[in-house]
Motif scaffolding. Structure first.
Motif, PDB file in Angstrom:
ATOM      1  N   UNK A   4     -13.401  -4.051 -34.789  1.00 31.95           N
ATOM      2  CA  UNK A   4     -13.263  -5.339 -35.626  1.00 31.95           C
ATOM      3  C   UNK A   4     -13.307  -5.154 -37.081  1.00 31.95           C
ATOM      4  N   UNK A   5     -12.518  -5.851 -37.767  1.00 32.30           N
ATOM      5  CA  UNK A   5     -12.644  -5.765 -39.434  1.00 32.30           C
ATOM      6  C   UNK A   5     -13.602  -7.052 -39.573  1.00 32.30           C
ATOM      7  N   UNK A   6     -14.343  -6.937 -40.654  1.00 33.77           N
ATOM      8  CA  UNK A   6     -14.999  -7.775 -41.297  1.00 33.77           C
ATOM      9  C   UNK A   6     -14.780  -7.956 -42.699  1.00 33.77           C
ATOM     10  N   UNK A   7     -14.682  -9.148 -43.181  1.00 32.49           N
ATOM     11  CA  UNK A   7     -14.654  -9.371 -44.822  1.00 32.49           C
ATOM     12  C   UNK A   7     -15.669 -10.145 -45.412  1.00 32.49           C
ATOM     13  N   UNK A   8     -15.551 -10.121 -46.677  1.00 33.89           N
ATOM     14  CA  UNK A   8     -16.573 -10.781 -47.414  1.00 33.89           C
ATOM     15  C   UNK A   8     -15.851 -11.271 -48.696  1.00 33.89           C
ATOM     16  N   UNK A   9     -16.437 -12.785 -49.125  1.00 28.43           N
ATOM     17  CA  UNK A   9     -15.954 -13.331 -50.468  1.00 28.43           C
ATOM     18  C   UNK A   9     -17.095 -13.632 -51.175  1.00 28.43           C
ATOM     19  N   UNK A  10     -17.159 -13.949 -52.574  1.00 29.95           N
ATOM     20  CA  UNK A  10     -18.177 -14.501 -53.346  1.00 29.95           C
ATOM     21  C   UNK A  10     -19.240 -15.108 -52.481  1.00 29.95           C
ATOM     22  N   UNK A  11     -18.552 -16.159 -51.713  1.00 33.14           N
ATOM     23  CA  UNK A  11     -19.751 -17.108 -51.151  1.00 33.14           C
ATOM     24  C   UNK A  11     -19.652 -17.132 -49.518  1.00 33.14           C
ATOM     25  N   UNK A  12     -18.918 -16.333 -48.888  1.00 34.64           N
ATOM     26  CA  UNK A  12     -18.681 -16.302 -47.485  1.00 34.64           C
ATOM     27  C   UNK A  12     -18.891 -14.950 -46.785  1.00 34.64           C
ATOM     28  N   UNK A  13     -19.198 -14.858 -45.762  1.00 35.03           N
ATOM     29  CA  UNK A  13     -19.121 -13.786 -44.862  1.00 35.03           C
ATOM     30  C   UNK A  13     -18.092 -14.132 -44.079  1.00 35.03           C
ATOM     31  N   UNK A  14     -17.025 -13.341 -43.523  1.00 35.09           N
ATOM     32  CA  UNK A  14     -16.054 -13.514 -42.486  1.00 35.09           C
ATOM     33  C   UNK A  14     -16.245 -12.452 -41.402  1.00 35.09           C
ATOM     34  N   UNK A  15     -17.052 -12.733 -40.305  1.00 34.34           N
ATOM     35  CA  UNK A  15     -17.639 -11.580 -39.502  1.00 34.34           C
ATOM     36  C   UNK A  15     -17.527 -12.102 -38.040  1.00 34.34           C
ATOM     37  N   UNK A  16     -17.881 -11.001 -37.274  1.00 36.09           N
ATOM     38  CA  UNK A  16     -17.679 -11.296 -35.920  1.00 36.09           C
ATOM     39  C   UNK A  16     -18.475 -12.408 -35.212  1.00 36.09           C
ATOM     40  N   UNK A  17     -17.980 -12.836 -34.195  1.00 41.18           N
ATOM     41  CA  UNK A  17     -18.680 -13.717 -33.726  1.00 41.18           C
ATOM     42  C   UNK A  17     -20.076 -13.258 -32.888  1.00 41.18           C
ATOM     43  N   UNK A  18     -20.953 -14.239 -32.977  1.00 44.57           N
ATOM     44  CA  UNK A  18     -22.195 -14.183 -32.228  1.00 44.57           C
ATOM     45  C   UNK A  18     -22.750 -14.988 -31.365  1.00 44.57           C
ATOM     46  N   UNK A  19     -23.575 -14.650 -30.338  1.00 46.42           N
ATOM     47  CA  UNK A  19     -23.999 -15.478 -29.283  1.00 46.42           C
ATOM     48  C   UNK A  19     -24.503 -17.037 -29.873  1.00 46.42           C
ATOM     49  N   UNK A  20     -25.253 -16.900 -30.969  1.00 43.09           N
ATOM     50  CA  UNK A  20     -25.819 -18.016 -31.591  1.00 43.09           C
ATOM     51  C   UNK A  20     -24.759 -18.949 -32.406  1.00 43.09           C
ATOM     52  N   UNK A  21     -23.622 -18.561 -32.246  1.00 43.68           N
ATOM     53  CA  UNK A  21     -22.440 -19.442 -32.866  1.00 43.68           C
ATOM     54  C   UNK A  21     -21.952 -20.122 -31.946  1.00 43.68           C
ATOM     55  N   UNK A  22     -22.153 -20.382 -30.679  1.00 36.29           N
ATOM     56  CA  UNK A  22     -21.540 -21.097 -29.552  1.00 36.29           C
ATOM     57  C   UNK A  22     -22.095 -22.579 -29.951  1.00 36.29           C
ATOM     58  N   UNK A  23     -23.198 -22.917 -30.173  1.00 36.88           N
ATOM     59  CA  UNK A  23     -23.694 -24.405 -30.496  1.00 36.88           C
ATOM     60  C   UNK A  23     -23.141 -24.848 -31.516  1.00 36.88           C
ATOM     61  N   UNK A  24     -23.163 -24.178 -32.638  1.00 38.28           N
ATOM     62  CA  UNK A  24     -22.567 -24.797 -33.915  1.00 38.28           C
ATOM     63  C   UNK A  24     -21.014 -25.165 -33.845  1.00 38.28           C
ATOM     64  N   UNK A  25     -20.310 -24.192 -33.228  1.00 37.56           N
ATOM     65  CA  UNK A  25     -18.980 -24.009 -33.100  1.00 37.56           C
ATOM     66  C   UNK A  25     -18.633 -25.152 -32.202  1.00 37.56           C
ATOM     67  N   UNK A  26     -19.362 -25.272 -30.978  1.00 38.29           N
ATOM     68  CA  UNK A  26     -19.072 -26.619 -30.152  1.00 38.29           C
ATOM     69  C   UNK A  26     -19.367 -27.949 -30.586  1.00 38.29           C
ATOM     70  N   UNK A  27     -20.376 -27.877 -31.527  1.00 41.95           N
ATOM     71  CA  UNK A  27     -20.451 -29.213 -32.361  1.00 41.95           C
ATOM     72  C   UNK A  27     -19.418 -29.462 -33.213  1.00 41.95           C
ATOM     73  N   UNK A  28     -19.028 -28.494 -33.959  1.00 45.97           N
ATOM     74  CA  UNK A  28     -17.685 -28.546 -34.818  1.00 45.97           C
ATOM     75  C   UNK A  28     -16.405 -29.061 -34.044  1.00 45.97           C
ATOM     76  N   UNK A  29     -16.079 -28.225 -33.028  1.00 44.42           N
ATOM     77  CA  UNK A  29     -15.011 -28.720 -32.040  1.00 44.42           C
ATOM     78  C   UNK A  29     -15.000 -30.015 -31.381  1.00 44.42           C
ATOM     79  N   UNK A  30     -16.189 -30.673 -31.123  1.00 42.88           N
ATOM     80  CA  UNK A  30     -16.386 -31.912 -30.447  1.00 42.88           C
ATOM     81  C   UNK A  30     -16.409 -32.974 -31.372  1.00 42.88           C
ATOM     82  N   UNK A  31     -16.204 -32.676 -32.974  1.00 46.98           N
ATOM     83  CA  UNK A  31     -16.303 -33.910 -33.864  1.00 46.98           C
ATOM     84  C   UNK A  31     -14.821 -34.363 -33.969  1.00 46.98           C
ATOM     85  N   UNK A  32     -14.707 -35.604 -33.721  1.00 49.65           N
ATOM     86  CA  UNK A  32     -13.105 -36.032 -33.510  1.00 49.65           C
ATOM     87  C   UNK A  32     -12.312 -36.187 -34.908  1.00 49.65           C
ATOM     88  N   UNK A  33     -13.229 -36.159 -36.055  1.00 44.00           N
ATOM     89  CA  UNK A  33     -12.616 -36.158 -37.197  1.00 44.00           C
ATOM     90  C   UNK A  33     -12.116 -34.724 -37.474  1.00 44.00           C
TER      91      UNK A  33
END
Length: 187
Positions: A4-33
């Motif tokens: 897998x390719x990973x990328x970087x910008x001045x303010x962000x990492x575009x990285x591979x997914x980690x197990x710890x990402x599930x909870x914040x991603x689930x909260x984001x995807x549960x947000x109706x807005x």
């Protein structure tokens, strides 16, 4: 399996997914807005299935929707990336670019910043001839990002998303395109 390719910008990492990402991603995807331009918010199980599909795409192609992590706080703020379109349409086969960010990180330029890095990867590393992006007709914020990236819409390319039922107000989609010849790398 492709590395897998990973990328970087001045303010962000575009990285591979980690197990710890599930909870914040689930909260984001549960947000109706956040999910207002999608058929419905996702349950935790649906988000887990989404992440499994993303992992499989990375394993097969080496790219996909990258986890977006802020450099300053380390927070996962959503995703931005590339994916092979998985349905038949007049413009397929194609690779699309897309993004989804938590509300707290909207209107700060993160989607555009990450998308520019993804497009640079698409055109310079992956040597793709074209990248598309699409969204429902009413999703003006995402269309604004597409336009800011230099993508162009031809109304003749608009289409009914095959994953949405006839009569669904989200079914009609706009299609934007960007050709490698028209790409201008960030400076």
């Amino acid at each position: 399996m492709v590395e897998p390719i990973e990328l970087e910008t001045p303010r962000l990492y575009l990285r591979r997914w980690q197990a710890a990402d599930l909870e914040p991603m689930a909260a984001l995807c549960a947000d109706a807005e956040v999910m207002r331009y999608f058929p419905a918010p996702l349950s935790r199980a649906e988000t887990e299935a989404l992440l499994a599909r993303i992992h499989a795409h990375f394993a097969e192609h080496g790219f996909g929707p990258w986890a977006l992590q802020r450099k300053d706080s380390g927070a996962l703020i959503g995703f931005t990336g590339l994916g092979r379109v998985n349905f038949a349409a007049p413009f397929t086969p194609a690779v699309e670019i897309g993004w989804r960010l938590a509300r707290a990180h909207w209107r700060q330029g993160f989607a555009s910043e990450a998308a520019r890095a993804a497009l640079q990867c698409a055109f310079e590393r992956l040597e793709l001839a074209q990248v598309v992006s699409f969204t429902t007709l009413s999703n003006l914020p995402s269309q604004g990002v597409m336009q800011a990236l230099g993508m162009r819409r031809d109304a003749a390319d608009d289409f009914d998303h095959p994953g949405l039922a006839a009569g669904d107000p989200l079914r009609r989609h706009v299609l934007y395109r960007l050709d490698r010849a028209d790409w201008q790398a960030p400076r």
